[in-house]
Design a protein around this motif. Structure first.
Motif, PDB file in Angstrom:
ATOM      1  N   LYS A 146      13.665  -0.484 101.620  1.00 23.40           N
ATOM      2  CA  LYS A 146      14.026  -0.707 102.882  1.00 23.40           C
ATOM      3  C   LYS A 146      15.219   0.283 103.416  1.00 23.40           C
ATOM      4  CE  LYS A 146      12.499  -5.225 104.671  1.00 23.40           C
ATOM      5  NZ  LYS A 146      12.102  -5.250 106.101  1.00 23.40           N
ATOM      6  N   LEU A 147      15.449   0.827 102.684  1.00 30.38           N
ATOM      7  CA  LEU A 147      16.108   2.027 103.267  1.00 30.38           C
ATOM      8  C   LEU A 147      15.884   3.148 104.354  1.00 30.38           C
ATOM      9  CD1 LEU A 147      19.813   2.131 100.738  1.00 30.38           C
ATOM     10  CD2 LEU A 147      19.889   1.443 103.470  1.00 30.38           C
TER      11      LEU A 147
ATOM     12  N   LEU B  36      26.836  -3.439  98.295  1.00 31.20           N
ATOM     13  CA  LEU B  36      25.552  -2.838  98.373  1.00 31.20           C
ATOM     14  C   LEU B  36      24.598  -3.416  98.565  1.00 31.20           C
ATOM     15  CD1 LEU B  36      27.246   0.998  98.776  1.00 31.20           C
ATOM     16  CD2 LEU B  36      27.447  -0.657 100.611  1.00 31.20           C
ATOM     17  N   LEU B  37      24.322  -3.729  96.934  1.00 29.46           N
ATOM     18  CA  LEU B  37      23.164  -4.033  96.669  1.00 29.46           C
ATOM     19  C   LEU B  37      22.998  -5.063  97.531  1.00 29.46           C
ATOM     20  CD1 LEU B  37      20.478  -3.541  94.983  1.00 29.46           C
ATOM     21  CD2 LEU B  37      21.689  -4.646  93.507  1.00 29.46           C
TER      22      LEU B  37
ATOM     23  N   LEU C  46      23.641   1.290 103.791  1.00 29.94           N
ATOM     24  CA  LEU C  46      23.283  -0.417 104.259  1.00 29.94           C
ATOM     25  C   LEU C  46      22.221  -0.287 105.219  1.00 29.94           C
ATOM     26  CD1 LEU C  46      26.654  -2.132 105.370  1.00 29.94           C
ATOM     27  CD2 LEU C  46      25.312  -1.729 103.296  1.00 29.94           C
ATOM     28  N   ILE C  47      21.666  -1.331 105.442  1.00 30.59           N
ATOM     29  CA  ILE C  47      20.429  -1.292 105.917  1.00 30.59           C
ATOM     30  C   ILE C  47      20.421  -1.890 107.428  1.00 30.59           C
ATOM     31  CG2 ILE C  47      17.918  -2.181 107.140  1.00 30.59           C
ATOM     32  CD1 ILE C  47      17.949  -3.041 103.377  1.00 30.59           C
TER      33      ILE C  47
ATOM     34  N   LEU D  87      24.910  -6.886  99.489  1.00 32.39           N
ATOM     35  CA  LEU D  87      24.774  -6.563 100.766  1.00 32.39           C
ATOM     36  C   LEU D  87      23.658  -6.270 102.015  1.00 32.39           C
ATOM     37  CD1 LEU D  87      27.062  -7.422 103.390  1.00 32.39           C
ATOM     38  CD2 LEU D  87      27.474  -5.115 102.742  1.00 32.39           C
ATOM     39  N   ASN D  88      22.961  -5.036 101.392  1.00 35.96           N
ATOM     40  CA  ASN D  88      21.424  -5.216 101.662  1.00 35.96           C
ATOM     41  C   ASN D  88      20.259  -5.866 100.993  1.00 35.96           C
ATOM     42  OD1 ASN D  88      21.649  -2.618 102.828  1.00 35.96           O
ATOM     43  ND2 ASN D  88      22.041  -1.644 100.731  1.00 35.96           N
ATOM     44  N   PHE D  89      20.461  -6.454 100.035  1.00 35.11           N
ATOM     45  CA  PHE D  89      19.593  -7.410  99.497  1.00 35.11           C
ATOM     46  C   PHE D  89      19.601  -8.288 100.857  1.00 35.11           C
ATOM     47  CE2 PHE D  89      17.460 -10.706  96.673  1.00 35.11           C
ATOM     48  CZ  PHE D  89      16.261 -10.208  96.856  1.00 35.11           C
TER      49      PHE D  89
ATOM     50  N   TYR E 162      28.157  -6.104 111.817  1.00 32.84           N
ATOM     51  CA  TYR E 162      28.110  -7.510 111.779  1.00 32.84           C
ATOM     52  C   TYR E 162      28.974  -7.859 112.106  1.00 32.84           C
ATOM     53  CZ  TYR E 162      26.223  -6.862 107.180  1.00 32.84           C
ATOM     54  OH  TYR E 162      25.197  -5.864 105.830  1.00 32.84           O
TER      55      TYR E 162
ATOM     56  N   LEU F 212      13.069  -2.756  95.765  1.00 35.94           N
ATOM     57  CA  LEU F 212      12.955  -2.800  97.887  1.00 35.94           C
ATOM     58  C   LEU F 212      14.038  -2.628  98.660  1.00 35.94           C
ATOM     59  CD1 LEU F 212      12.534  -7.164  97.436  1.00 35.94           C
ATOM     60  CD2 LEU F 212      11.693  -5.714  99.523  1.00 35.94           C
ATOM     61  N   VAL F 213      15.299  -2.823  98.130  1.00 32.43           N
ATOM     62  CA  VAL F 213      16.524  -2.252  98.789  1.00 32.43           C
ATOM     63  C   VAL F 213      16.395  -0.762  99.398  1.00 32.43           C
ATOM     64  CG1 VAL F 213      18.786  -1.190  99.249  1.00 32.43           C
ATOM     65  CG2 VAL F 213      18.019  -3.632  98.254  1.00 32.43           C
TER      66      VAL F 213
ATOM     67  N   LYS G  46      19.750  -8.716 103.281  1.00 36.18           N
ATOM     68  CA  LYS G  46      18.970  -8.639 104.732  1.00 36.18           C
ATOM     69  C   LYS G  46      17.859  -9.082 104.554  1.00 36.18           C
ATOM     70  CE  LYS G  46      22.302  -5.953 106.140  1.00 36.18           C
ATOM     71  NZ  LYS G  46      22.815  -4.706 106.114  1.00 36.18           N
ATOM     72  N   ILE G  47      17.456  -8.290 103.190  1.00 35.99           N
ATOM     73  CA  ILE G  47      15.966  -9.090 103.207  1.00 35.99           C
ATOM     74  C   ILE G  47      15.644  -9.808 103.388  1.00 35.99           C
ATOM     75  CG2 ILE G  47      14.185  -7.917 101.655  1.00 35.99           C
ATOM     76  CD1 ILE G  47      15.512  -5.580 101.178  1.00 35.99           C
TER      77      ILE G  47
END
Lengths: 249, 1057
Positions: free
Chosen positions: A176-177, B851-852, A198-199, B854-856, B894, A172-173, B858-859
């Motif tokens: 999205k990226l 990072l994972l 980072l997204i 943090l990105n997740f 942020y 998913l990440v 966001k989803i």
């Protein structure tokens, strides 16, 4: 030969040289000798072409003409008349035109009926008369063995569950990226280390909504039931509120 | 008697009723238009001037008793406290001026920004009528002036906050709202902005039909006319202007299912959360009413949840405004405690705080303390005694820390007599304190009120509060006289008088020690046992040399746990070093197996092998019930501490023992801690702390430590699946040879089940404690890091009723705790080299994981983006500790407006700490821009407060940022926030921390001559401002306002439509 076998042009070159050798009456040749000839002829041709190129450039042209070739040959001390002689020599053997290579298509996954119809006909043995109906799709009667580990003890289930969940997160990440704008995490000072992204944030006019409303619990049945319950409560309470409002008015 | 005190207030009139009428509200223009009518009863004979408070308003016209366009003047000196061309830049002069100006407009001094001159003929007329009416009665109280003021408020900076999303979707339009931000009433309507001027109120607000109005008082009428709706509220209980609250927006609402009087309002889309969050509110209300034996005097109570409020909870008369972030769904566990205590506090204010108010800022502590006292009594009932005691202890430690490290807290905010006494920005008038100071002072106030409660007894305390409530209630009756309204506010003096009349006790000494003076004692104690005389020789010393300390003289409880039981004695502290002899009740005994009685009444078996056979004392506690605000350092043997931790049931005692045991790393300590960690009847916070101490012990014994940490094995045993099944399957499947591929680790954490909140808290917090473990190379053992990664990997929440957001964020925090900078030798600037070679594997793994996550997040966002906040913090640690060159833009990203405010705050805090450690000029600039321009005022304040805690440099430190540019920047910020007092006070505190009170050192010394001249000149100016002749001043000012007001008002009204 094994070094050349990957390149079709090299193969062609080798073959044509072999034909020429044969032309002059050799039925057999030692491998090393043949390679020597191959190298020599290769070098001669390269030399020739280089000269042609130089001539061409000297006369500021981009395409060679026959005169260039002739001059080059002359420089290489080849006597043109002798060449003529060779030319006139009758050619017995000719090189077979190379095989047409068919492009290999990747196997199509998830085949549906159209293609399987043809193949199923192929599957029909001769001893089955025509009037009988066709075979169904092979996957309906051909069973193949699977090697998936079907033992389901607790740690293994947990393990696969966790793996699946993590894989889902990662993909998913990743998706999205690729689809969204992204920012680099590393301050790279010009060098491009770009594995860390980072997204990019999307700012929202009402950021509190996405933050406060629960979104990570959607799959849980119990919460759904609870939400139904609270929703019922709320509708009840709002009713009572409107009633009091009316009363106050 | 009470009237006499009222006379101290030099206001020359009494306000009996005020009507506030808001005729138009425009969200697009961010403005309000309206008028207010004050019913004023003069107290003096020749009453010719009315002074009122009004700031950032446009006053169109004043009408008195029907007489239009009365002469008035409007002068707000606070706007020009600072001038750019004043070259001095020192706080001393600034503070002096601020104090003087605030006195100049102080309603309790009879002053105000708005001066209205009563026309001469009107004075005569009124006097005549009154004399003809009551010839015999010389009392002037029959004279009544009705003063009507037309005003408008445009683009307010403070007082009222408009929340307007910048896009135009339907939802955004529905979410527009406005609300009062605090208790500065003068910032949004003309009034007497004093806490001791209660009046009854009529509030009338006309808005578009789609909007709802929530205001103080009871909704008595709601009429619709031409798509406009008029709400009319009436507040029959007198309340002072600062406690008038207002909120307008298209709110969704829920009426409490238990009591119809409580209504809750929230923004569009949050109704489920609102129902869940406020379902309990009737409980504290019933509890307070039962406790005080008096009912709430307001007809109803409304709670409104809004975005971007200036504080988390702002109580008003009959309503309260909260931050929307307090709302939580039923799946989130930890938000409950905080949200409930905030709401209980707001509700307590409906009794003490808003209903019974403070007479002046000097009595701020009493009301704040009483409200916190009531709220904490409720939390004690709701969350249990242990939680209550834990909070008390934490508050006390906070207060002590603040006094030791920051400023002395003097609860009595008496104005400084001579200006040379300004030694500190917080040593001034009540309205000029910094938020941090007020926060610490509130905690101290609560502790002092609790001391009073201890001193006079709970029952009598409740009687006193009941008496105060009853007295105040009589003032709310319809036929009550105006003078009886003074019962609605209390002061330290009147309170101590009530106490002394109802009891024979005098609390004056207590007040002197804790309220009128600052500081708290530090006690150092130790004991020896004399076997011959069978007494304990106890020695108590008071350390008065450290900062913020103060000698304490009074009684102190000592509790000695002996073999024969627990015995309490009260001793009197008389000197700074005192020795006491406490008779011992037990005989030394040998090898007698007998149960030992505890204070709680339990009898327990103890293992007494470690004990000194000559001494029957198990442990001694000093002041076990926190009756004194004190810092305690008590010496006893490690065996005593271990015993205390293991057998004492009082959690405070256990915390003390835990703190002490940090100093005794030994095998015995380790065992004791392990036992306590394991015992399920211990309070969960003790067990969590135990885990931390265990890590601490393990670290100090790193060289000799063997075996795994008890915490780790505890966690494995309690929260992870047993590996018995696994080993059997391993044996059976080893033949297929794919075990190595899929072999899961020995233990897997069970799927989450948070139905037991105590176990949940333990499960959540213990990984953080484990992560602090270090082996003898001072790095976190790989075993621990792997353990944490497995927890994250195998976290499975699908079958859980509750959200695991905070659990996940806690695991990420734990990952951050493992980071060390040991072994990080290379200082390479080559990023590629660093990331791929130099960095050790675990750090890189953590980085990837962060990072994972943090990105997740966001989803699929976690509740309140708590995972994002944790990730950002760890990212910052990776930058600071591990040296990964994180791009600062990530944190900017942020911190931008439009993100959730907690995320923004976290990012800003990181940026502030970045300034502290790296002195980055650009970041400093960015932060200053945020403070100056951000839409979210709450965030601005929080940033300044964080800057005060983490200043880039302190006074006289050398730092690249310690330069004139910074000074000018900060100075201009202080200048610009003329309306928002709180942020200005915080900025002033920051200025003091960075540059001190006098002229900053990095500025060139001002020329002595010009300096002194300038000083005198400015002093003259400010002197004249105070006693300037108002009539003289008004003439040229009037020209600006005396226009055709009707036309202006109409124009504004039409633009709104």
């Amino acid at each position: 030969m094994d070094t050349n076998c990957d390149n079709p042009f090299d193969i062609l070159f080798e073959r044509s040289l072999a034909v020429i050798v044969r032309e002059y009456g050799f039925d057999n040749i030692e491998f090393s000798a043949y390679h020597q000839i191959l190298d020599i002829s290769n070098t001669i041709l390269r030399r020739l072409l280089l000269n042609v190129k130089n001539f061409m450039e000297v006369q500021s042209r981009t395409e060679p003409c026959p005169a260039d070739v002739a001059r080059s040959l002359q420089i290489m001390n080849v006597k043109l008349p002798s060449l003529q002689q060779t030319f006139n020599h009758p050619i017995k053997h000719r090189l077979r035109s190379p095989d047409r290579q068919s492009e290999t298509h990747p196997m199509k996954l998830f085949r549906v009926t159209q293609t399987t119809n043809n193949s199923s006909r192929k599957h029909r043995p001769i001893y089955i008369p025509d009037f009988l109906p066709e075979f169904p799709d092979p996957h309906t009667f051909i069973s193949s063995e699977t090697y998936a580990d079907l033992r389901k003890d607790y740690p293994r289930v947990r393990h696969s569950l966790a793996d699946q969940r993590r894989a889902l997160q990662r993909s998913l990440v990743k998706f999205k990226l690729q689809t969204n704008e992204k920012i680099s995490v590393i301050n790279s000072h010009g060098t491009n280390i770009n594995d860390y992204y980072l997204i990019k944030n999307t700012t929202s006019p009402l950021p509190y909504l996405s933050a406060l409303l629960p979104q990570d619990q959607m799959d849980s049945e119990s919460t759904e039931a609870m939400e139904d319950e609270t929703a019922a409560n709320i509708s009840h309470r709002t009713k009572s509120l409107s009633a009091t409002d009316d009363g106050e008015m | 008697m009470e009237l006499e005190e009222l006379r101290q207030v030099t206001r020359s009139f009494v306000l009996s009723h005020q009507t506030l009428c808001i005729t138009g509200v425009s969200f697009d223009k961010r403005c309000l238009v309206g008028y207010t009518e004050l019913t004023i009863h003069p107290l003096v004979k020749n009453f010719n001037v009315i002074k009122l408070n009004a700031r950032q308003l446009t006053i169109y016209a004043v009408t008195i008793n029907g007489e239009r366009n009365v002469e008035f003047s409007y002068d707000d000196p606070n706007i020009q406290i600072l001038s750019d061309d004043d070259p001095r830049r020192d706080l001393q002069s600034f503070l002096k001026r601020q104090q003087r100006f605030s006195e100049y407009v102080d309603p309790d001094e009879g002053n105000g920004e708005l001066t209205i001159f009563i026309p001469l003929h009107l004075q005569k007329q009124v006097q005549n009528s009154s004399t003809t009416d009551n010839v015999n009665n010389s009392n002037t109280s029959e004279i009544v002036y009705k003063v009507t003021i037309d005003f408008s408020l445009e683009k307010p900076e403070s007082g009222i906050h408009f929340f307007i999303p910048d896009d135009d979707t339907k939802l955004s339009r529905l979410s527009r709202h406005l609300f009062t931000t605090g208790h500065d009433a003068r910032l949004w309507f003309p009034c007497v902005d004093s806490y001791c001027e209660p009046a009854t109120w009529t509030i009338e607000v006309t808005v578009e039909e789609s909007l709802t109005v929530v205001a103080s008082g009871e909704l008595i009428e709601c009429t619709t006319n031409n798509e406009l709706k008029t709400y009319r509220f009436y507040l029959s209980t007198p309340a002072p202007a600062p406690f008038i609250g207002l909120a307008i927006g298209s709110f969704e609402s829920v009426v409490d299912s238990n009591t119809q009087e409580i209504a809750n309002y929230c923004l569009h889309g949050l109704l489920t959360l609102l129902t869940n969050t406020t379902s309990f509110v009737h409980e504290p209300l019933e509890y307070y009413e039962e406790l005080l034996n008096a009912s709430c005097q307001y007809p109803n109570y409304k709670q409104v949840f809004v975005t971007e409020p200036y504080a988390e909870c702002v109580p008003f008369a009959s309503m309260a405004i909260f931050n929307v972030n307090l709302l939580y769904p039923s799946t989130v566990i930890e938000a409950t405690w905080h949200a409930r205590s905030q709401m209980a506090f707001a509700l307590a204010n409906q009794f003490f705080g808003c209903f019974i108010t403070m007479r002046s800022w000097r009595d701020w502590w009493l009301l704040k303390g009483l409200a916190l006292y009531l709220a904490s009594l409720y939390t004690k009932r709701a969350f249990g005694n242990n939680e209550y005691r834990y909070n008390l202890n934490r508050d006390m430690l906070d207060v002590i820390r603040y006094e030791r490290e920051e400023n002395p807290i003097r609860l009595d905010f008496a104005p400084i007599k001579s200006e040379s006494d300004i030694t500190n920005v917080n040593n001034r008038r009540g309205t000029m304190m910094s938020s941090q100071y007020l926060e610490a002072a509130a905690k101290k106030a609560h502790l002092v009120v609790r001391m009073i409660d201890d001193f006079i007894g709970r029952e009598i305390m409740m009687q006193i509060l009941n008496k105060l409530m009853c007295l105040a209630t009589t003032a709310c009756l319809k036929d009550a006289s105006l003078s009886s309204r003074s019962r609605l506010h209390i002061s330290s003096k009147s309170f101590s008088r009530v106490v002394s009349t109802l009891t024979t006790k005098d609390i004056q000494a207590l007040l002197t020690q804790w309220v009128y003076e600052s500081g708290c004692p530090r006690l150092i104690g130790s004991f020896t046992f004399s076997r011959k005389r069978n007494v304990v020789e106890l020695e108590l010393k008071q350390d008065t040399t450290i900062k913020g300390s103060k000698k304490f003289l009074g009684s102190l409880v000592i509790r000695v746990q002996e073999l024969e039981g627990s015995f309490s004695q009260t001793i009197l502290l008389e000197d700074s070093v005192t020795k006491y002899e406490l008779t011992c009740h037990s005989k030394v005994r040998r090898n007698k197996k007998k149960k030992i009685p505890l204070i709680s009444g339990d009898e327990v078996d103890m293992d007494l092998n470690q004990m000194d056979p000559e001494c029957p004392i198990l442990w001694i506690r000093i002041d076990p019930d926190l009756k004194v605000i004190r810092e305690l350092q008590f010496e006893q043997a490690d065996y005593n501490w271990q015993c205390e931790l293991r057998y004492e049931r009082d959690i405070l005692s256990q915390f003390e023992a835990l703190e002490a045991l940090k100093r005794y790393p030994s095998q015995n300590t380790r065992e004791t801690l392990g036992t306590v960690l394991d015992s399920s009847h211990c309070f969960y916070r003790v067990r969590i702390e135990c885990a931390h101490v265990l890590t601490h012990i393990a670290n100090s014994m790193a060289n000799t430590w063997t075996g795994t940490l008890a915490t780790l094995s505890f966690f494995r045993r309690v929260f992870m699946s047993t590996n018995s099944t696994l080993t059997s399957t391993n044996v059976t499947t080893s033949s297929t040879n794919n075990v190595s591929l899929t072999a899961p680790s020995a233990n897997i954490v069970r799927i989450n089940d948070f139905s037991n909140p105590q176990m949940y808290m333990i499960q959540k917090t213990i990984p953080q404690a484990i992560a602090f473990q270090r082996n003898k190379d001072r790095v976190c053992p790989p075993e621990v890091i792997n353990f944490l990664f497995e927890l994250i990997h195998y976290n499975e929440n699908s079958k859980n009723r509750f959200s695991d957001a905070f659990y996940r964020s806690s695991l990420i925090d734990a990952l951050g705790n493992t980071l060390t900078n040991v072994g990080l030798t290379s200082t390479t600037t080559n990023v590629d080299l660093l990331l791929n070679h130099t960095l050790d594997n675990n750090t890189k793994r953590i980085f990837d994981e962060i990072l994972l996550q943090l990105n997740f997040d966001k989803i699929i966002p976690s509740y309140g983006f708590c995972v994002t906040c944790s990730c950002l913090k760890v990212l910052h640690k990776l930058y600071i500790i591990s040296g990964i060159p994180i791009d600062i833009n990530v944190f900017y990203e942020y911190a931008t407006y439009g993100m959730f405010d907690r995320v923004r705050l976290t990012a800003c805090e990181i940026l502030v700490e970045q300034i502290e450690t790296r002195m980055n000029q650009d970041v400093f600039e960015y932060i200053f821009n945020l403070i100056a321009n951000d839409h979210d005022y709450n965030l601005r304040r929080k940033i300044v407060q964080h800057l005060c805690r983490h200043p880039p440099f302190r006074q006289n430190q050398t730092c690249s940022l310690n330069n004139p540019i910074t000074i000018h920047r900060l100075w201009s910020l202080m200048k610009n926030f003329s309306y928002d007092n709180h942020i200005r006070n915080d900025l002033v505190e920051l200025y003091q921390i960075m540059f001190g009170l006098s002229r900053p050192n990095c500025l060139p010394p001002a020329n002595e001559m010009t300096d002194s001249i300038l000083k005198d000149e400015l002093d003259d100016v400010s002197d004249t401002i105070v006693d300037i002749d108002p009539e003289r001043l008004s003439y040229f000012r009037l020209a600006r306002y005396a226009d055709d007001t009707k036309a202006a008002a109409n124009k504004l009204a039409s633009t709104i439509k």
